[in-house]
Design a protein around this motif. Structure first.
Motif, short mmCIF file in Angstrom:
data_model
loop_
_atom_site.label_atom_id
_atom_site.label_comp_id
_atom_site.label_asym_id
_atom_site.label_seq_id
_atom_site.Cartn_x
_atom_site.Cartn_y
_atom_site.Cartn_z
N THR A 22 14.25 0.05 -3.38
CA THR A 22 13.10 -0.72 -2.89
C THR A 22 12.69 -1.73 -3.96
O THR A 22 13.00 -1.57 -5.14
CB THR A 22 11.89 0.19 -2.59
OG1 THR A 22 11.46 0.79 -3.80
CG2 THR A 22 12.25 1.27 -1.57
N ALA A 24 9.77 -2.05 -5.02
CA ALA A 24 8.86 -1.33 -5.92
C ALA A 24 9.65 -0.65 -7.04
O ALA A 24 9.32 -0.77 -8.23
CB ALA A 24 8.07 -0.29 -5.14
N ASP A 25 10.71 0.08 -6.69
CA ASP A 25 11.51 0.76 -7.71
C ASP A 25 12.19 -0.25 -8.63
O ASP A 25 12.32 -0.02 -9.83
CB ASP A 25 12.57 1.65 -7.04
CG ASP A 25 11.96 2.95 -6.51
OD1 ASP A 25 10.89 3.34 -7.00
OD2 ASP A 25 12.56 3.55 -5.59
N LEU A 38 3.31 3.70 -7.29
CA LEU A 38 3.89 4.29 -6.08
C LEU A 38 3.23 5.61 -5.79
O LEU A 38 3.20 6.49 -6.64
CB LEU A 38 5.39 4.49 -6.28
CG LEU A 38 6.25 3.25 -6.05
CD1 LEU A 38 7.68 3.51 -6.52
CD2 LEU A 38 6.25 2.85 -4.59
N GLU A 41 4.93 5.98 -0.80
CA GLU A 41 6.29 5.45 -0.61
C GLU A 41 6.71 5.34 0.85
O GLU A 41 7.89 5.35 1.17
CB GLU A 41 7.33 6.29 -1.38
CG GLU A 41 7.16 6.17 -2.88
CD GLU A 41 8.31 6.77 -3.65
OE1 GLU A 41 9.43 6.28 -3.52
OE2 GLU A 41 8.07 7.77 -4.38
N HIS A 42 5.75 5.26 1.76
CA HIS A 42 6.13 4.90 3.13
C HIS A 42 5.11 3.99 3.80
O HIS A 42 4.93 4.03 5.00
CB HIS A 42 6.52 6.11 3.98
CG HIS A 42 5.40 7.08 4.25
ND1 HIS A 42 4.91 7.93 3.31
CD2 HIS A 42 4.70 7.32 5.38
CE1 HIS A 42 3.94 8.67 3.84
NE2 HIS A 42 3.78 8.32 5.10
N CYS A 48 1.24 0.06 -4.00
CA CYS A 48 2.36 -0.75 -4.51
C CYS A 48 2.28 -2.21 -4.07
O CYS A 48 3.27 -2.94 -4.18
CB CYS A 48 3.68 -0.15 -4.03
SG CYS A 48 3.91 -0.32 -2.24
N CYS A 60 7.00 -1.00 -1.43
CA CYS A 60 7.82 0.16 -1.07
C CYS A 60 8.49 -0.03 0.29
O CYS A 60 9.38 0.72 0.65
CB CYS A 60 6.98 1.44 -1.05
SG CYS A 60 5.86 1.58 0.35
N MET B 1 11.12 10.44 -1.16
CA MET B 1 10.96 9.33 -0.25
C MET B 1 11.93 8.20 -0.56
O MET B 1 11.56 7.05 -0.68
CB MET B 1 9.53 8.80 -0.32
CG MET B 1 8.51 9.84 -0.03
SD MET B 1 8.76 10.56 1.57
CE MET B 1 7.43 9.87 2.49
N LYS B 2 13.18 8.56 -0.77
CA LYS B 2 14.19 7.53 -1.02
C LYS B 2 15.20 7.59 0.12
O LYS B 2 15.64 8.67 0.50
CB LYS B 2 14.91 7.75 -2.35
CG LYS B 2 13.99 7.95 -3.55
CD LYS B 2 13.26 6.69 -3.95
CE LYS B 2 12.37 6.98 -5.16
NZ LYS B 2 11.40 5.90 -5.41
N ALA B 42 13.13 6.06 4.61
CA ALA B 42 12.64 6.70 3.39
C ALA B 42 12.34 8.18 3.64
O ALA B 42 12.62 9.03 2.80
CB ALA B 42 11.39 5.99 2.88
#
Lengths: 158, 291
Positions: A22, A24-25, A38, A41-42, A48, A60, B1-2, B42
């Motif tokens: 993502t 974000a990452d 974060l 994360e959805h 984020c 994210c 969540m990846k 995710a």
């Protein structure tokens, strides 16, 4: 792996990323910009939130490869270079718009974009503008106050 | 969540999208704004070997007024359509529904076609397409076809799109001498609606209702029209409609289910109130436009 190039806080960045990374990452792990937080994360919490070509988005819910060629601004890019606080950050500090601070970067980025679009919002518009960011500490009243103060400060500066 | 790993494709033409879909079949999924698909990936509720990013495809962009309808490219961002002058003037129902989707940060990425093709039963845009009798332009290996909104939505997250097809654009008909109303009930702004309705009425030469749509969402596995209630409206003078009984008739046709957010009886009761509000607004507006 995909090669990509984008502008982050005014600097050109080149990197090679896995498609599932993502944005974000990518910003946190590859660029070291850990101000972008974060939590869920959805796409629910808004911690984020960053600016992509000037528009507030959830980093994210965007892949790094989708930001190819984009102009990205994170919380680090919103403060003056000398380390002082910008108008929105000052208002959050003055109005008790934060306690633990985890959600704050997302709020500050969202509020910056919101006031950009709507420089003198009503209270109802402020509440709706903040609805995409969650805060578990403040109860939001201080945040609403901070947005009001930032809008007034911006108006005074113009 | 990846997300699990996938391959990413970013074709720049519709023909490239179609050949990729033909080659990869149901292992591939078109990716537009990603505001529904990325969370599903995710949370590993779904998985695809290939994502085909369609946002760089010129054929899926643009908003234009042609031959009695407004054509909105499937990859047009919701925030773009929300602030578009053509949409506001010619398809006010769409303009009024868009601000209810998520939050402004979501609409900056989310697309009109993406939300429509995702077909969540409690989402706004499928109900708008169904209300206006929109036509959906679809492309696939066997060529282009047009699907009417009443045949497009088939169930929760299910549409008439085949796995190797992609939504190209949505044509929203411009209704004449028309009024519109849009209402939804959600716990917080931006949440998925518990129930909602998109209403449209169009007046004939005699000033009476000639065409009506009551399109509800959150009331079944797809958006649903209250057809009997609509028929009862036709021929009525906009100022003399018994809106409450029309609303009751509309929800009587729905079959909502109980879930964690609300029981079925509550959806019907709240839904009837939403129809009353939206239909009153639509009738008043049509009367004003006609005056």
């Amino acid at each position: 792996m995909h090669e990509l190039e984008m502008t982050v806080n005014g600097e050109s960045v080149r990197a090679s990323v896995e498609p599932r990374t993502t944005l974000a990452d990518f910003l946190r792990d590859d660029c070291g910009l850990t101000g972008t937080h974060l939590a869920c994360e959805h796409g629910v919490c808004g911690a984020c939130t960053i600016l992509v070509d000037g528009a507030a988005v959830r980093s994210c819910l965007m892949l790094a490869v989708q930001a190819r060629g984009a102009d990205v601004t994170t919380i680090e890019g919103l403060s003056p270079a000398d380390g002082s606080l910008n108008v929105v950050q000052e208002a959050f500090a003055a109005c008790h718009g934060l306690q633990c601070g985890f959600c704050t970067p997302g709020f500050v980025v969202s509020v910056t974009a919101f006031l950009d679009q709507n420089p003198s919002p009503t209270d109802d518009e402020i509440v709706e503008g903040l609805s995409g960011n969650l805060c578990r500490c403040t109860g939001y009243q201080g945040i609403v106050k901070a947005v009001r103060q930032a809008a007034q400060a911006n108006a005074g500066n113009n | 969540m990846k997300s699990a790993p996938f391959e990413y494709h970013a074709p720049s033409s519709l023909s490239d999208v179609v050949s990729l879909l033909a080659e990869l079949g149901d292992e591939a999924k078109p990716l537009a704004g990603g505001q529904s698909l990325i969370p599903l990936l995710a949370m590993r509720l779904t998985r695809f070997e290939h994502l085909i990013d369609v946002t760089g495809v010129a054929e899926l962009q643009g908003i234009e007024r042609v031959n009695g309808h407004v054509r909105v490219g499937a990859a047009v961002r919701q925030s773009t359509a929300e602030h578009d002058a053509t949409v506001a003037a010619a398809v006010p129902l769409l303009a009024r529904a868009l601000p209810h989707i998520g939050h402004f940060q979501i609409r900056n990425r989310g697309t009109v076609g993406g939300s429509t093709a995702h077909a969540d039963p409690s989402s706004e845009l499928p109900a708008v397409a169904l209300a206006l009798d929109a036509e959906l332009e679809v492309a696939g290996p066997s060529g282009a076809r047009v699907v009417g909104a009443e045949h497009f939505f088939q169930g929760t997250w299910m549409t008439a799109l085949e796995p190797d097809e992609v939504l190209v654009a949505i044509r929203y008909p411009i209704w004449s001498r028309a009024g519109y109303g849009f209402r939804e009930l959600a716990r917080r702004h931006g949440d998925f609606a518990i129930a909602g309705v998109a209403c449209a009425v169009s007046l004939g030469n005699n000033g009476n209702v000639e065409r009506a749509a009551i399109s509800m969402f959150g009331m079944g596995s797809t958006p649903l029209r209250g057809r009997a209630a609509e028929e009862a409206l036709v021929g009525e003078h906009p100022g003399k409609v018994d809106v409450d009984s029309i609303a009751e008739a509309a929800v009587a046709e729905m079959e909502p289910t109980d879930d964690i957010h609300a029981p079925a009886w509550y959806r019907k009761r709240a839904g009837a109130r939403l129809v009353t509000l939206a239909l009153t607004e639509a009738l008043e507006e049509a009367g004003r436009v006609d005056a």
